[in-house]
Scaffold this motif. Structure first.
Motif, PDB file in Angstrom:
ATOM      1  N   ALA A  33       0.818   3.693 -16.660  1.00 17.70           N
ATOM      2  CA  ALA A  33       0.406   2.365 -16.627  1.00 17.70           C
ATOM      3  C   ALA A  33      -0.852   2.032 -17.670  1.00 17.70           C
ATOM      4  N   SER A  34      -0.740   0.888 -18.212  1.00 18.72           N
ATOM      5  CA  SER A  34      -1.759   0.661 -19.635  1.00 18.72           C
ATOM      6  C   SER A  34      -2.183  -0.779 -19.373  1.00 18.72           C
ATOM      7  N   ASP A  35      -3.358  -0.927 -20.139  1.00 22.64           N
ATOM      8  CA  ASP A  35      -4.152  -2.099 -20.183  1.00 22.64           C
ATOM      9  C   ASP A  35      -3.250  -3.490 -20.497  1.00 22.64           C
ATOM     10  N   ASP A  36      -2.454  -2.824 -21.577  1.00 21.44           N
ATOM     11  CA  ASP A  36      -1.646  -4.107 -21.982  1.00 21.44           C
ATOM     12  C   ASP A  36      -0.203  -4.378 -21.478  1.00 21.44           C
ATOM     13  N   ALA A  37      -0.054  -3.582 -20.334  1.00 24.60           N
ATOM     14  CA  ALA A  37       1.191  -4.133 -19.498  1.00 24.60           C
ATOM     15  C   ALA A  37       0.901  -5.171 -18.710  1.00 24.60           C
ATOM     16  N   ASP A  38       1.755  -6.264 -18.479  1.00 24.03           N
ATOM     17  CA  ASP A  38       1.614  -7.335 -17.739  1.00 24.03           C
ATOM     18  C   ASP A  38       2.492  -7.312 -16.567  1.00 24.03           C
ATOM     19  N   TRP A  39       2.094  -6.799 -15.337  1.00 26.67           N
ATOM     20  CA  TRP A  39       2.530  -6.840 -14.236  1.00 26.67           C
ATOM     21  C   TRP A  39       1.687  -6.891 -13.169  1.00 26.67           C
ATOM     22  N   VAL A  40       2.272  -7.480 -11.916  1.00 25.61           N
ATOM     23  CA  VAL A  40       1.616  -7.508 -10.497  1.00 25.61           C
ATOM     24  C   VAL A  40       2.577  -7.071  -9.709  1.00 25.61           C
ATOM     25  N   ILE A  41       1.977  -6.210  -8.751  1.00 22.73           N
ATOM     26  CA  ILE A  41       2.949  -5.516  -7.514  1.00 22.73           C
ATOM     27  C   ILE A  41       2.352  -5.848  -6.187  1.00 22.73           C
ATOM     28  N   GLY A  42       3.051  -6.721  -5.332  1.00 23.14           N
ATOM     29  CA  GLY A  42       2.673  -6.798  -3.892  1.00 23.14           C
ATOM     30  C   GLY A  42       2.703  -5.783  -2.927  1.00 23.14           C
ATOM     31  N   ILE A  43       2.125  -5.610  -1.973  1.00 25.17           N
ATOM     32  CA  ILE A  43       2.164  -4.529  -0.968  1.00 25.17           C
ATOM     33  C   ILE A  43       2.175  -5.435   0.581  1.00 25.17           C
ATOM     34  N   ILE A  44       2.896  -5.227   1.462  1.00 27.05           N
ATOM     35  CA  ILE A  44       2.862  -5.784   2.645  1.00 27.05           C
ATOM     36  C   ILE A  44       3.135  -4.416   3.561  1.00 27.05           C
ATOM     37  N   THR A  45       1.720  -4.720   4.605  1.00 24.16           N
ATOM     38  CA  THR A  45       1.705  -3.592   5.413  1.00 24.16           C
ATOM     39  C   THR A  45       1.351  -4.104   7.034  1.00 24.16           C
ATOM     40  N   GLY A  46       1.370  -3.290   7.778  1.00 24.90           N
ATOM     41  CA  GLY A  46       0.796  -3.868   9.168  1.00 24.90           C
ATOM     42  C   GLY A  46      -0.699  -3.685   9.023  1.00 24.90           C
ATOM     43  N   THR A  47      -1.202  -4.540  10.185  1.00 20.90           N
ATOM     44  CA  THR A  47      -2.568  -4.643  10.530  1.00 20.90           C
ATOM     45  C   THR A  47      -3.178  -3.164  10.721  1.00 20.90           C
ATOM     46  N   VAL A  48      -4.607  -3.054  10.890  1.00 22.06           N
ATOM     47  CA  VAL A  48      -5.211  -1.620  11.286  1.00 22.06           C
ATOM     48  C   VAL A  48      -4.754  -1.397  12.554  1.00 22.06           C
ATOM     49  N   SER A  49      -4.609  -2.315  13.452  1.00 27.45           N
ATOM     50  CA  SER A  49      -4.173  -1.992  14.598  1.00 27.45           C
ATOM     51  C   SER A  49      -2.690  -1.456  14.947  1.00 27.45           C
ATOM     52  N   GLN A  50      -1.727  -1.893  13.954  1.00 26.56           N
ATOM     53  CA  GLN A  50      -0.337  -1.370  14.252  1.00 26.56           C
ATOM     54  C   GLN A  50      -0.055  -0.430  13.143  1.00 26.56           C
ATOM     55  N   GLY A  51      -0.876  -0.136  12.024  1.00 25.33           N
ATOM     56  CA  GLY A  51      -0.400   0.721  10.950  1.00 25.33           C
ATOM     57  C   GLY A  51      -1.732   0.959  10.084  1.00 25.33           C
ATOM     58  N   GLU A  52      -2.722   1.692  10.660  1.00 23.91           N
ATOM     59  CA  GLU A  52      -4.134   1.901   9.794  1.00 23.91           C
ATOM     60  C   GLU A  52      -3.730   2.407   8.440  1.00 23.91           C
ATOM     61  N   GLU A  53      -2.764   3.513   8.674  1.00 28.51           N
ATOM     62  CA  GLU A  53      -2.517   4.637   7.611  1.00 28.51           C
ATOM     63  C   GLU A  53      -2.191   3.710   6.182  1.00 28.51           C
ATOM     64  N   GLU A  54      -0.897   3.076   6.709  1.00 30.82           N
ATOM     65  CA  GLU A  54      -0.467   2.409   5.412  1.00 30.82           C
ATOM     66  C   GLU A  54      -1.533   1.284   4.874  1.00 30.82           C
ATOM     67  N   TYR A  55      -2.207   0.594   5.735  1.00 34.32           N
ATOM     68  CA  TYR A  55      -3.104  -0.578   5.469  1.00 34.32           C
ATOM     69  C   TYR A  55      -4.056   0.228   4.492  1.00 34.32           C
TER      70      TYR A  55
END
Length: 385
Positions: A33-55
């Motif tokens: 990954a470089s400074d010149d790259a133009d990308w955005v990635i979204g991550i959707i996880t559980g909340t802390v109470s349901q999925g602390e590890e992935e959060y």
């Protein structure tokens, strides 16, 4: 209640520690990954109470690559009844510019969210689904990559692990919604067959569903039910539960009253064990060797030696990080397409080895209709404390 408060304090410390480490937007030796790259990635996880590890894993990725490149959202705790909220959260990620989205866990609502994104934004957007709740063939038609722990084969491994620890009874704790999920249902059937082959008694335990009756109700059930089962059946019982929110009270009561704990529903040395055993991570979150050493010491100190085990690789953290790195390579044009098996295998093993847990094995889901090429099963080994 004290443990919950301690858990929230620990969470605040973790987030602060992650922020201090900071990934920033500079070049990344692992991904290119470089400074010149133009990308955005979204991550959707559980909340802390349901999925602390992935959060926390998602927060770690955001700190590593920067909030301008990684945007995060959570699905509601009652995701089964609030799929519209999950869909809206995915739409929000797309509105922030995400052209790849990593779902962990991929709860109900993931498929309609994917359909909406592909129809209204970009049919070539990359969708990576980890710890999938929908039937394999359904999600595989919509996500580019789908991955779960190898539920088809890990079930017998869990029973054999419990038996090797000394268990004579296998207790399976779940609820109807989970038992209606194909991977969980098949795993249960294979666990039952393995228990029978080993001469173990099978004990079916039906718990409240945390998404409909509340997580507190489910956790209280575990706190009350485990001592009752031990009193009735003795302490040669291995327990397995299908829900993340049950793991901490389950470990606590096994330590206190007896029994065996072969594996979490989402295998990981970070999943529930540190909280249940009151381990102070001291800013070393993500350090697999540290948590394994501390867990072994805590289990021994609390009289649980030989009764607790897990995988040395944190499955949901692995899915988050591998999903993000795979997305980066896709968005920077380094893959052969949205589904690149060789790249996926390489990335999973690199991330697993980075955690210090060795490599992992990937296989495809196979059913009576054949092999699903883009639906993967992930397997690791056991470590017993």
């Amino acid at each position: 209640m004290k443990k919950k408060i301690l858990g929230l304090i620990m969470l605040a410390a973790v987030v602060f520690a992650l922020a201090a480490c900071g990934g920033g937007n500079g070049d990344d030796a692992v991904t290119g990954a470089s400074d010149d790259a133009d990308w955005v990635i979204g991550i959707i996880t559980g909340t802390v109470s349901q999925g602390e590890e992935e959060y926390l894993a998602a927060a770690r990725m955001q700190e590593r690559f920067g909030s301008d490149r990684i945007v995060r959202a959570t699905y509601p705790d009652a995701f089964g009844a609030e799929m519209e909220t999950t869909i809206a959260q995915v739409q929000w990620l797309v509105d922030q510019g995400a052209r790849a989205i990593v779902f962990v866990q991929a709860v109900p609502g993931t498929i309609p969210a994917i359909q909406l994104v592909r129809e209204t934004v970009d049919e070539n957007i990359l969708l990576f689904a980890g710890t999938v709740h929908d039937p394999p063939r359904d999600i595989a038609q919509h996500a580019d990559i789908a991955v779960i722990s190898d539920d088809l084969n890990v079930g017998p491994h869990i029973v054999r692990q419990g038996n090797a620890m000394g268990a004579e009874i296998m207790a399976h704790i779940s609820f109807p919604r989970h038992l209606g999920m194909e991977n969980i249902a098949v795993r249960r059937e294979r666990m039952m067959a393995e228990a029978e082959a080993l001469g173990m008694e099978w004990l079916e335990v039906t718990a409240p569903d945390p998404t409909t009756e509340g997580l507190a109700t489910t956790q209280m059930f575990i706190l009350e039910e485990i001592p009752r089962i031990i009193e009735e059946h003795g302490d040669r019982v291995a327990f397995f539960s299908t829900n993340c929110g049950m793991q901490e009270p389950l470990i606590t009561q096994i330590i206190n009253y007896g029994g065996f704990y072969p594996l979490q529903c989402c295998p990981s040395p970070f999943h529930a064990l540190p909280a249940a055993l009151n381990i102070d991570m001291g800013g070393r979150e993500g350090d697999v060797q540290f948590v394994l050493e501390q867990t072994a010491a805590a289990v021994t100190a609390q009289g649980g030696s030989g009764r607790i085990s897990t995988w040395p690789v944190p499955i949901n953290m692995l899915l988050i990080e591998a999903g993000v790195l795979y997305s980066i390579e896709y968005l920077e044009g380094n893959l052969s397409g949205r589904h690149d098996r060789a790249a996926l295998t390489r990335i999973f093993n690199n991330v697993a080895q980075g955690f210090g847990g060795g490599g992992v094995e990937l296989a495809n889901w196979i059913d009576d209709q054949g092999t699903i090429d883009n639906f993967y099963l992930l397997m690791s080994s056991f470590v017993t404390f």
